[in-house]
Design an enzyme around this catalytic site. Structure first.
Site, PDB file in Angstrom:
ATOM      1  N   GLU A 126       9.425 -15.926   2.959  1.00  0.00           N
ATOM      2  CA  GLU A 126      11.224 -14.876   3.432  1.00  0.00           C
ATOM      3  C   GLU A 126      11.080 -14.053   2.160  1.00  0.00           C
ATOM      4  O   GLU A 126      10.144 -13.568   1.141  1.00  0.00           O
ATOM      5  CB  GLU A 126      11.960 -15.419   2.092  1.00  0.00           C
ATOM      6  CG  GLU A 126      12.118 -17.424   3.040  1.00  0.00           C
ATOM      7  CD  GLU A 126      13.229 -17.897   2.951  1.00  0.00           C
ATOM      8  OE1 GLU A 126      14.454 -17.738   2.013  1.00  0.00           O
ATOM      9  OE2 GLU A 126      13.789 -18.621   3.398  1.00  0.00           O
ATOM     10  N   ILE A 156       5.513 -13.459   9.444  1.00  0.00           N
ATOM     11  CA  ILE A 156       4.813 -15.108   9.685  1.00  0.00           C
ATOM     12  C   ILE A 156       4.204 -14.442  10.840  1.00  0.00           C
ATOM     13  O   ILE A 156       4.609 -13.944  11.855  1.00  0.00           O
ATOM     14  CB  ILE A 156       6.223 -15.976  10.741  1.00  0.00           C
ATOM     15  CG1 ILE A 156       7.031 -16.106   9.687  1.00  0.00           C
ATOM     16  CG2 ILE A 156       5.661 -17.021  11.023  1.00  0.00           C
ATOM     17  CD1 ILE A 156       6.436 -16.263   7.707  1.00  0.00           C
ATOM     18  N   GLU A 363      -1.699 -17.647   2.301  1.00  0.00           N
ATOM     19  CA  GLU A 363      -2.230 -18.639   1.952  1.00  0.00           C
ATOM     20  C   GLU A 363      -2.095 -18.893   0.371  1.00  0.00           C
ATOM     21  O   GLU A 363      -3.175 -19.851   0.582  1.00  0.00           O
ATOM     22  CB  GLU A 363      -3.145 -19.370   2.930  1.00  0.00           C
ATOM     23  CG  GLU A 363      -2.369 -19.408   4.270  1.00  0.00           C
ATOM     24  CD  GLU A 363      -3.178 -20.797   5.250  1.00  0.00           C
ATOM     25  OE1 GLU A 363      -3.645 -21.594   5.154  1.00  0.00           O
ATOM     26  OE2 GLU A 363      -3.875 -19.746   6.404  1.00  0.00           O
TER      27      GLU A 363
HETATM   28  C1  LIG Z   1      -0.896 -10.493   7.199  1.00  0.00           C
HETATM   29  C2  LIG Z   1       0.289 -11.224   6.496  1.00  0.00           C
HETATM   30  C3  LIG Z   1       0.009 -12.651   6.780  1.00  0.00           C
HETATM   31  C4  LIG Z   1       1.120 -13.560   6.776  1.00  0.00           C
HETATM   32  N1  LIG Z   1       1.070 -14.775   7.387  1.00  0.00           N
HETATM   33  C5  LIG Z   1       2.148 -15.872   6.982  1.00  0.00           C
HETATM   34  C6  LIG Z   1       2.537 -17.024   7.635  1.00  0.00           C
HETATM   35  O1  LIG Z   1       1.865 -16.838   8.609  1.00  0.00           O
HETATM   36  N2  LIG Z   1       3.365 -17.858   7.843  1.00  0.00           N
HETATM   37  C7  LIG Z   1       3.747 -17.419   5.817  1.00  0.00           C
HETATM   38  O2  LIG Z   1       5.371 -18.069   5.588  1.00  0.00           O
HETATM   39  N3  LIG Z   1       4.038 -16.694   5.436  1.00  0.00           N
HETATM   40  C8  LIG Z   1       2.910 -15.349   5.439  1.00  0.00           C
HETATM   41  N4  LIG Z   1       2.836 -14.544   4.668  1.00  0.00           N
HETATM   42  C9  LIG Z   1       2.711 -14.447   3.404  1.00  0.00           C
HETATM   43  C10 LIG Z   1       1.717 -14.601   2.233  1.00  0.00           C
HETATM   44  O3  LIG Z   1       1.329 -15.860   2.222  1.00  0.00           O
HETATM   45  C11 LIG Z   1       2.704 -14.129   1.249  1.00  0.00           C
HETATM   46  O4  LIG Z   1       2.123 -12.883   1.429  1.00  0.00           O
HETATM   47  C12 LIG Z   1       1.870 -14.512  -0.203  1.00  0.00           C
HETATM   48  O5  LIG Z   1       1.995 -15.748  -0.311  1.00  0.00           O
HETATM   49  C13 LIG Z   1       1.886 -13.581  -1.268  1.00  0.00           C
HETATM   50  O6  LIG Z   1       3.460 -13.515  -1.147  1.00  0.00           O
HETATM   51  P1  LIG Z   1       3.786 -12.113  -1.657  1.00  0.00           P
HETATM   52  O7  LIG Z   1       3.439 -11.220  -1.224  1.00  0.00           O
HETATM   53  O8  LIG Z   1       5.457 -11.725  -1.663  1.00  0.00           O
HETATM   54  O9  LIG Z   1       4.020 -11.677  -3.302  1.00  0.00           O
HETATM   55  P2  LIG Z   1       4.135 -12.095  -4.530  1.00  0.00           P
HETATM   56  O10 LIG Z   1       4.636 -13.351  -5.085  1.00  0.00           O
HETATM   57  O11 LIG Z   1       5.405 -10.749  -4.632  1.00  0.00           O
HETATM   58  O12 LIG Z   1       2.899 -11.765  -5.363  1.00  0.00           O
HETATM   59  C14 LIG Z   1       2.470 -10.026  -5.855  1.00  0.00           C
HETATM   60  C15 LIG Z   1       1.378  -9.806  -7.479  1.00  0.00           C
HETATM   61  O13 LIG Z   1       2.366 -10.771  -7.697  1.00  0.00           O
HETATM   62  C16 LIG Z   1       1.157 -11.599  -8.443  1.00  0.00           C
HETATM   63  N5  LIG Z   1       1.538 -12.865  -8.472  1.00  0.00           N
HETATM   64  C17 LIG Z   1       2.964 -14.009  -8.393  1.00  0.00           C
HETATM   65  N6  LIG Z   1       3.154 -14.496  -9.333  1.00  0.00           N
HETATM   66  C18 LIG Z   1       2.359 -15.266 -10.195  1.00  0.00           C
HETATM   67  C19 LIG Z   1       1.082 -16.132 -10.805  1.00  0.00           C
HETATM   68  N7  LIG Z   1       2.652 -16.900 -11.019  1.00  0.00           N
HETATM   69  N8  LIG Z   1       0.960 -15.624 -11.697  1.00  0.00           N
HETATM   70  C20 LIG Z   1       0.163 -15.050 -11.434  1.00  0.00           C
HETATM   71  N9  LIG Z   1       0.161 -13.939 -10.968  1.00  0.00           N
HETATM   72  C21 LIG Z   1       1.337 -13.932  -9.309  1.00  0.00           C
HETATM   73  C22 LIG Z   1       0.533 -11.757  -7.140  1.00  0.00           C
HETATM   74  O14 LIG Z   1      -0.559 -12.824  -6.924  1.00  0.00           O
HETATM   75  C23 LIG Z   1       0.673 -10.625  -6.282  1.00  0.00           C
HETATM   76  O15 LIG Z   1      -1.002 -10.222  -6.716  1.00  0.00           O
HETATM   77  C24 LIG Z   1       1.522 -13.871   5.225  1.00  0.00           C
HETATM   78  C25 LIG Z   1       1.500 -12.322   4.758  1.00  0.00           C
HETATM   79  C26 LIG Z   1       0.499 -11.595   5.375  1.00  0.00           C
HETATM   80  C27 LIG Z   1       0.379 -10.250   4.268  1.00  0.00           C
END
Ligand SMILES: Cc1cc2nc3c(=O)[nH]c(=O)nc-3n(C[C@H](O)[C@H](O)[C@H](O)COP(=O)(O)OP(=O)(O)OC[C@H]3O[C@@H](n4cnc5c(N)ncnc54)[C@H](O)[C@@H]3O)c2cc1C
Length: 380
Positions: A126, A156, A363
């Site tokens: 989300e 998604i 993932e």
């Molecule tokens: C093209 C695409 C397809 C996707 N498909 C799906 C899907 O089918 N289903 C679904 O549910 N999701 C999906 N996603 C979501 C995806 O899994 C998330 O984007 C991902 O998990 C990271 O979340 P975020 O983008 O909010 O980054 P954030 O969590 O905001 O992270 C931003 C940065 O901070 C770092 N960070 C965050 N927390 C920590 C920590 N505790 N320690 C160290 N570093 C940290 C991260 O590594 C990253 O570099 C998709 C995303 C994209 C871009």
């Protein structure tokens, strides 16, 4: 490198390569450029039984083995990671049902996925809950024989195209991650709609959309397992699906490497092929070695899972981050070997470099994978 694939696995590899070379390759540039969802390729994957590999025999498929899926994924991604995602995201979407669903849920949903008649998608992310999946705000409230879903999922894969969605929502907000549950939601359910399609850097033939739930009523029996087990189901799913992301990365890197070695023999500068320069040779040697190292880790993890080992979170996270970091490096080096031509869209390495990037992000980002590995190392 000889990975001692079985006769069946060699056959799966050969079929996947043929599909990728003959059907996917002619379309990849156009579908990437225009962001076309590959419904015609979904048809081809169905006809060649590639979807059936996602599902065990007892539910209408022919495999369900992680190793077989890695082989298919690698071969398709060697040509186009974007087009392969119609199948890859279906695998992710069906895992909560396969790993934690009831017998009725498995019999109801898995055969149509194995036939390639219905695609699946997995929805946890989300706007305010990415890496911190326990922070999801979508709610599911029990009302008689139904749950009522409210909230918005973001990014998604297969969103809008799939028929079957495994969706995570809070059934008890006061319990944090332990208050999350997992539901099956079918496309067409009143109150379930889709946001706009995202315009992405890579895997552009894959559809990425918002899922919007507004008082969406779903039957109570669409709850997977029990209330409160959502987070555990998501983690079990990722442990099993991450080797597939790693296989995507290996495939993308392999495709880029093959383009680079071919080009290095054809391109001449200073009166000789650039492959005669040691600087290029060393890059090629490093690329080939890094790909084999990642592939070895992916296959070992896949075999460990298929062999019945119950604890593989660490290995799954290791192969996901190692292979995706490798793919980013190898595709960047492939662009470098092609020089200015590598930067142009007329050569596929430019697309491969864009496609590789997502394998470091979805993932669970590679920072999160390292945290998982470290927590296991310190606990063991
Ligand atoms: C093209 C695409 C397809 C996707 N498909 C799906 C899907 O089918 N289903 C679904 O549910 N999701 C999906 N996603 C979501 C995806 O899994 C998330 O984007 C991902 O998990 C990271 O979340 P975020 O983008 O909010 O980054 P954030 O969590 O905001 O992270 C931003 C940065 O901070 C770092 N960070 C965050 N927390 C920590 C920590 N505790 N320690 C160290 N570093 C940290 C991260 O590594 C990253 O570099 C998709 C995303 C994209 C871009």
């Amino acid at each position: 490198m000889d990975y001692f694939l079985t006769e069946e696995q060699l056959e799966i590899k050969e079929i996947s390569r043929k599909v990728a070379e003959e059907k996917v390759k002619p379309l990849r540039e156009k579908y990437d450029e225009e962001g076309i969802f590959p419904w015609d390729m979904v048809e081809v994957f169905a006809q060649t039984d590639l979807f059936a590999i996602l599902v065990p025999e007892e539910y209408g498929g022919i495999s369900g083995k992680v190793m077989d899926l890695c082989i298919v994924t690698e071969e398709l991604c060697r040509v186009c990671a974007g087009i392969s995602m119609a199948m890859g995201a279906t695998g992710l979407g069906l895992y909560p049902i396969l790993l934690s669903g009831s017998e009725e849920q498995k019999q109801k949903y898995l055969p149509a996925i194995a036939d390639g008649k219905r695609l699946a998608a997995f929805a946890i992310t989300e706007a305010n809950a990415g890496s911190d999946a326990g922070a999801i705000e979508t709610t599911a409230t029990l009302d008689g024989d139904h749950y009522i879903l409210n909230g918005t999922k973001q990014w998604i894969t297969n969103g809008g195209e799939a028929e079957i969605y495994t969706v995570f929502a809070m059934t008890d907000k006061t319990k944090g991650a332990r208050g999350a549950s997992c539901f099956i939601v079918e496309k067409g359910t009143p109150g379930f709609s889709f946001g706009k399609k995202e315009n992405k850097m890579g895997i552009r033939a894959s559809a990425t959309r918002e899922l919007i739930f507004e008082d969406c009523r779903i039957p109570k029996e669409n709850l997977i397992a029990r209330e409160g087990l959502g987070f555990m189901i998501a983690m079990k799913t990722f442990d099993k699906s991450r080797p597939m992301v790693a296989a995507q990365a290996v495939g993308i890197a392999q495709g880029a490497f093959e383009e680079a070695i071919r080009y290095s023999k054809e391109r001449s500068q200073f009166g000789k092929p650039i492959s005669s320069f040691q600087a290029i040779q060393f890059m090629l040697a490093d690329m080939a070695t890094q790909i084999e190292a990642a592939r070895s880790l992916v296959y070992s993890t896949a075999r460990m899972i298929d062999g019945g080992n119950k604890r593989f979170s660490k290995e799954s996270a290791m192969c996901k981050y190692y292979a995706s970091d490798m793919a980013m490096k190898v595709t960047t080096d492939a662009v470098q070997i092609l020089g200015g031509y590598g930067y142009m869209k007329e050569y596929p390495v430019e697309k491969m470099m864009r496609d590789a990037k997502i394998t470091q992000i979805y993932e669970g980002t590679n920072q999160i994978q390292r945290s998982i590995v470290a927590s296991h190392l310190l606990k063991d």
